[in-house]
Design a protein around this motif. Structure first.
Motif, PDB file in Angstrom:
ATOM      1  N   ARG A 180       0.807  -1.220   0.000  1.00 47.95           N
ATOM      2  CA  ARG A 180       0.000   0.000   0.000  1.00 47.95           C
ATOM      3  C   ARG A 180       0.842   1.272   0.000  1.00 47.95           C
ATOM      4  O   ARG A 180       0.326   2.362  -0.253  1.00 47.95           O
ATOM      5  N   ASN A 181       2.133   1.162   0.318  1.00 49.99           N
ATOM      6  CA  ASN A 181       3.001   2.344   0.311  1.00 49.99           C
ATOM      7  C   ASN A 181       3.492   2.696  -1.094  1.00 49.99           C
ATOM      8  O   ASN A 181       4.042   3.778  -1.314  1.00 49.99           O
ATOM      9  N   ILE A 182       3.298   1.813  -2.051  1.00 46.67           N
ATOM     10  CA  ILE A 182       3.768   2.044  -3.417  1.00 46.67           C
ATOM     11  C   ILE A 182       2.798   2.966  -4.156  1.00 46.67           C
ATOM     12  O   ILE A 182       1.587   2.756  -4.132  1.00 46.67           O
ATOM     13  N   ARG A 183       3.359   3.989  -4.806  1.00 46.28           N
ATOM     14  CA  ARG A 183       2.545   4.930  -5.572  1.00 46.28           C
ATOM     15  C   ARG A 183       2.756   4.794  -7.080  1.00 46.28           C
ATOM     16  O   ARG A 183       1.960   5.295  -7.864  1.00 46.28           O
ATOM     17  N   THR A 184       3.849   4.150  -7.474  1.00 48.63           N
ATOM     18  CA  THR A 184       4.168   3.973  -8.894  1.00 48.63           C
ATOM     19  C   THR A 184       4.806   2.605  -9.086  1.00 48.63           C
ATOM     20  O   THR A 184       5.608   2.168  -8.259  1.00 48.63           O
ATOM     21  N   VAL A 185       4.454   1.937 -10.190  1.00 51.44           N
ATOM     22  CA  VAL A 185       5.122   0.694 -10.567  1.00 51.44           C
ATOM     23  C   VAL A 185       5.738   0.885 -11.944  1.00 51.44           C
ATOM     24  O   VAL A 185       5.055   1.286 -12.898  1.00 51.44           O
ATOM     25  N   LEU A 186       7.047   0.622 -12.044  1.00 49.05           N
ATOM     26  CA  LEU A 186       7.792   0.756 -13.294  1.00 49.05           C
ATOM     27  C   LEU A 186       8.239  -0.607 -13.786  1.00 49.05           C
ATOM     28  O   LEU A 186       8.654  -1.452 -12.991  1.00 49.05           O
ATOM     29  N   ASN A 187       8.175  -0.795 -15.093  1.00 51.55           N
ATOM     30  CA  ASN A 187       8.743  -1.986 -15.707  1.00 51.55           C
ATOM     31  C   ASN A 187      10.040  -1.605 -16.407  1.00 51.55           C
ATOM     32  O   ASN A 187      10.077  -0.657 -17.199  1.00 51.55           O
ATOM     33  N   GLN A 188      11.116  -2.307 -16.091  1.00 53.53           N
ATOM     34  CA  GLN A 188      12.411  -2.057 -16.734  1.00 53.53           C
ATOM     35  C   GLN A 188      12.404  -2.712 -18.103  1.00 53.53           C
ATOM     36  O   GLN A 188      12.274  -3.919 -18.231  1.00 53.53           O
ATOM     37  N   THR A 189      12.560  -1.906 -19.157  1.00 54.43           N
ATOM     38  CA  THR A 189      12.430  -2.413 -20.526  1.00 54.43           C
ATOM     39  C   THR A 189      13.761  -2.641 -21.231  1.00 54.43           C
ATOM     40  O   THR A 189      13.787  -3.206 -22.331  1.00 54.43           O
TER      41      THR A 189
END
Length: 283
Positions: free
Chosen positions: A55-64
């Motif tokens: 719940r503390n995560i505000r953004t999820v990034l995928n490394q491309t």
């Protein structure tokens, strides 16, 4: 409420797809994943599930892309949450502002950074050849009585964040940020000043070993030499390289400590050798 990512995705991904999920990093309030091609069609579902579990995560990034280039950066895409790559990461009682698309940063080195800081004796001068946003340097200043930590990086973006992080953590009286190529900086202004030298980028450690030796005081000192080691002899080749390179400059090497930091690839590890460098006997 699901307690882990696989549980949150069960029923949304097949069992084969669930088996392809890999470990992810949490940096500040951003999670970074590296998805296989097979999982890309469900990247948004995976990102949303991560935010549901953490719940503390505000953004999820995928490394491309892999980490590439002189500045060790990577391409990232937002797959869930806020569209940003900047965050503030907390580690070892310090705060680090970082843009993950512009600089290299790994939270997996936190234990190693603290280990180094605890080795510093009062009054030492430390030179960090590859400082990035200043993590090693600031952790050292926060947890030791080092007199001065010279903190060098060539990436202008990393340098700007380093300056900001020094201010945030109130260590500007001891950490000196320097923008430039380590070889040129040492030759120009830091030759023979350090009791201890850090080389925390294994990709460049062989090419800059002579710089690290020149940065030490004439009486010698300690070099933390980071490298990659493959089984069955994880540390041997790195130690032999260091001994040979030092000998060519008239110095001896004694191994104080060696450890695996983390797995890098199959049967290959990110390693560190703590090396005592001393002037060789003159004949």
């Amino acid at each position: 409420m699901p307690t882990n990512l696989r549980e949150a995705l069960r029923g949304k991904l097949t069992e084969d797809e669930l088996r392809e999920l890999r470990a992810f990093d949490i940096i500040g309030d951003i999670a970074v994943v590296k998805l296989s091609k097979r999982l890309l069609p469900k990247k948004n579902i995976i990102g949303e599930a991560l935010m549901e579990v953490h719940r503390n995560i505000r953004t999820v990034l995928n490394q491309t892309t892999p980490v590439l280039g002189e500045f060790r950066t990577r391409a990232l895409e937002v797959i869930a949450g806020e569209a940003r790559t900047e965050t503030v990461h907390r580690e070892g009682g310090c705060k680090f502002k970082v843009d993950l698309a512009k600089v290299y940063f790994s939270p997996r080195l936190g234990t190693e950074r603290l280990r180094i800081a605890r080795l510093i004796t009062p009054g030492e001068t430390v030179t960090n050849l590859f400082a990035g946003v200043g993590c090693y340097s600031i952790i050292i200043a926060h947890h030791s009585e080092a007199t001065r930590v010279y903190s060098i990086d060539k990436n202008p973006d990393a340098f700007e964040y380093m300056v900001e992080n020094i201010r945030i953590n109130k260590v500007g009286d001891r950490v000196v940020p320097i923008l430039g190529d380590s070889r040129e900086v040492v030759e120009r202004e830091l030759f023979g000043k350090a009791d201890r030298v850090l080389m925390p980028l294994p990709e460049f450690s062989h090419d800059f070993f002579d710089v690290a030796v020149r940065a030490l005081k004439p009486s010698g000192g300690v070099i933390h030499f980071y490298d990659f080691g493959e089984e069955p002899d994880v540390f041997g080749p790195a130690l032999e390289f260091a001994k040979s390179a030092a000998l060519s400059m008239g110095f001896d090497v004694n191994l104080l400590h060696a450890r695996k930091i983390r797995s890098y690839a199959t049967r290959c590890y990110h390693v560190v050798l703590d090396l005592l460098i001393s002037p060789g006997l003159k004949i």
